[in-house]
Motif scaffolding. Structure first.
Motif, PDB file in Angstrom:
ATOM      1  N   UNK A   1       0.860  -1.194   0.000  1.00  0.00           N
ATOM      2  CA  UNK A   1       0.000   0.000   0.000  1.00  0.00           C
ATOM      3  C   UNK A   1       0.886   1.230   0.000  1.00  0.00           C
ATOM      4  N   UNK A   2       0.502   2.217  -0.784  1.00  0.00           N
ATOM      5  CA  UNK A   2       1.130   3.536  -0.707  1.00  0.00           C
ATOM      6  C   UNK A   2       0.048   4.568  -0.960  1.00  0.00           C
TER       7      UNK A   2
ATOM      8  N   UNK B   1      -5.292  -0.606   2.631  1.00  0.00           N
ATOM      9  CA  UNK B   1      -4.599  -0.880   3.894  1.00  0.00           C
ATOM     10  C   UNK B   1      -5.354  -1.968   4.684  1.00  0.00           C
ATOM     11  N   UNK B   2      -6.692  -1.996   4.568  1.00  0.00           N
ATOM     12  CA  UNK B   2      -7.472  -3.021   5.285  1.00  0.00           C
ATOM     13  C   UNK B   2      -7.132  -4.405   4.734  1.00  0.00           C
ATOM     14  N   UNK B   3      -7.036  -4.484   3.414  1.00  0.00           N
ATOM     15  CA  UNK B   3      -6.728  -5.749   2.763  1.00  0.00           C
ATOM     16  C   UNK B   3      -5.307  -6.200   3.103  1.00  0.00           C
ATOM     17  N   UNK B   4      -4.398  -5.217   3.171  1.00  0.00           N
ATOM     18  CA  UNK B   4      -3.008  -5.540   3.515  1.00  0.00           C
ATOM     19  C   UNK B   4      -2.957  -6.193   4.907  1.00  0.00           C
ATOM     20  N   UNK B   5      -3.640  -5.549   5.883  1.00  0.00           N
ATOM     21  CA  UNK B   5      -3.657  -6.101   7.240  1.00  0.00           C
ATOM     22  C   UNK B   5      -4.319  -7.471   7.285  1.00  0.00           C
ATOM     23  N   UNK B   6      -5.354  -7.652   6.473  1.00  0.00           N
ATOM     24  CA  UNK B   6      -6.089  -8.920   6.458  1.00  0.00           C
ATOM     25  C   UNK B   6      -5.293 -10.064   5.854  1.00  0.00           C
ATOM     26  N   UNK B   7      -4.353  -9.748   4.955  1.00  0.00           N
ATOM     27  CA  UNK B   7      -3.595 -10.809   4.275  1.00  0.00           C
ATOM     28  C   UNK B   7      -2.208 -11.053   4.869  1.00  0.00           C
TER      29      UNK B   7
END
Ligand code: NAD
Length: 321
Positions: free
Chosen positions: A158-159, A184-190
């Motif tokens: 994410x940027x 950012x939500x998807x990043x944390x989830x994966x």
């Protein structure tokens, strides 16, 4: 005195050698055989520059010296890197200047090595997805160094300007890893491991977005006022750092200290884990967080490694001084 110019350093030191140097000095700091001196950082009132020194002494490795440099925002327009630094090493027995070493590439390598050391000692062994938050100069160094520590299959990144993520996609391709630009939500989830490497002054990553078992390496916050994660994440995580004094004042933990979410005693030096004095991660569900603030001893450790490599390969310039 040995001179190792910036231009020869890329061919001398590898991420692996940087990892070894940084891991060793973190261990030495936790064993109290190495200590950092107070940091000096000043706005000099010229060229909008921020200038300072980071320095220290590692009694075990006999590394004494300083990194001098800072940030010149007008440099890019002159074809130069905005961050400029030089490392000076001194003979611990005599005080004579032993070496002058270009510090720009070394800063990126030692910062990436710190995150990599934290991942090697704290991330779950089965981590598969690596999340990178940020896409500036340091991000690709972080990706290369950290990707080598676990059997990662995929990078999620994410940027705030997603188009800047193309450089990271190129590095992931080179490493044979899948790549996805995500929210950012998807990043944390994966992600099983997350590296944050931005200049943000507000929390980007929130505790509710991070899944159990994740290791987070917060690498961007190195100054009072900066911030990359919220206090919910700090409160939920087992906390580690390079140096507690920096973590609580200029690192990611500064805000949680101010509002009494945590106390300095809640933060463990990563060197204690390396030395076997702290157990590190204790379960697959635990969230671990490394607050990498960047200490002068890291700079001295990689510069000293470069001097040895330059001498052994005959590319060091020696002058009478
Ligand atoms: P850079 O200027 O090249 O990139 C900055 C990055 O931060 C970009 O991805 C940008 O999009 C992002 N960013 C800036 N403001 C943001 C905001 N408000 N919200 C979200 N994202 C934001 O910088 P760099 O050289 O890649 O360094 C990144 C950070 O790491 C800097 O703050 C630098 O001071 C810090 N740093 C820390 C260490 C250490 O040892 N801990 C060492 C070197 C650099």
């Amino acid at each position: 005195m040995i001179i190792v110019p910036e231009a020869v350093i890329a061919d001398l030191i590898t991420p692996e050698a940087s990892f070894t140097a940084v891991e060793r000095v973190f261990a030495s700091m936790a064993a109290r055989s190495a200590y950092n001196f107070p940091v000096i950082r000043e706005a000099i009132g010229h060229a909008d520059a921020l200038y300072g020194f980071k320095s220290g002494f590692d009694r075990a490795a006999l590394n004494l010296g300083l990194k001098s440099g800072g940030y010149w925002p007008g440099n890019a327009a002159k074809g130069l890197t905005n961050h400029q630094s030089t490392v000076f090493l001194f003979d611990a027995d005599t005080g004579k200047c032993r070496a002058v070493v270009g510090g720009n590439l070394l800063t990126a390598l030692r910062t990436a090595a710190a995150a990599a050391v934290s991942v090697a000692h704290l991330a779950r062994p089965d981590a598969k997805v690596l999340g990178i938050v940020g896409a500036g100069h340091q991000a690709a160094f972080q990706l290369r160094a950290v990707a080598a520590q676990r059997p990662f299959e995929k990078i999620v990144a994410w940027n705030r300007s997603p188009e800047k993520l193309e450089t990271l996609r190129g590095v992931a391709d080179e490493l044979g890893l899948g790549f996805e630009s995500v929210s950012i939500e998807d990043l944390g989830g994966q992600a099983d491991v997350i590296v944050t490497i931005t200049s943000s002054h507000d929390a980007i990553l929130h505790g509710a977005q991070v899944k159990p078992g994740t290791h987070v390496a917060c690498m961007g916050t190195d100054t009072k006022g900066k911030r990359e994660v919220d206090n919910d994440l700090i409160a939920a995580a087992t906390l580690f750092t390079d140096e507690v004094a920096q973590s609580t004042t200029i690192g990611e933990c500064q805000h949680a200290i101010v509002d009494l979410t945590i106390r300095p005693e809640d933060i463990t030096e990563l060197g204690a884990v390396i030395n076997g004095d702290h157990k590190g991660r204790t379960s697959a569900e635990e969230i671990t967080l490394f607050d990498g603030t960047g200490v002068g001893l890291q700079d001295l450790a990689v510069a000293s490694a470069v001097v040895e490599l330059a001498m052994s390969r005959g590319v060091a310039t020696e002058v009478d001084f």
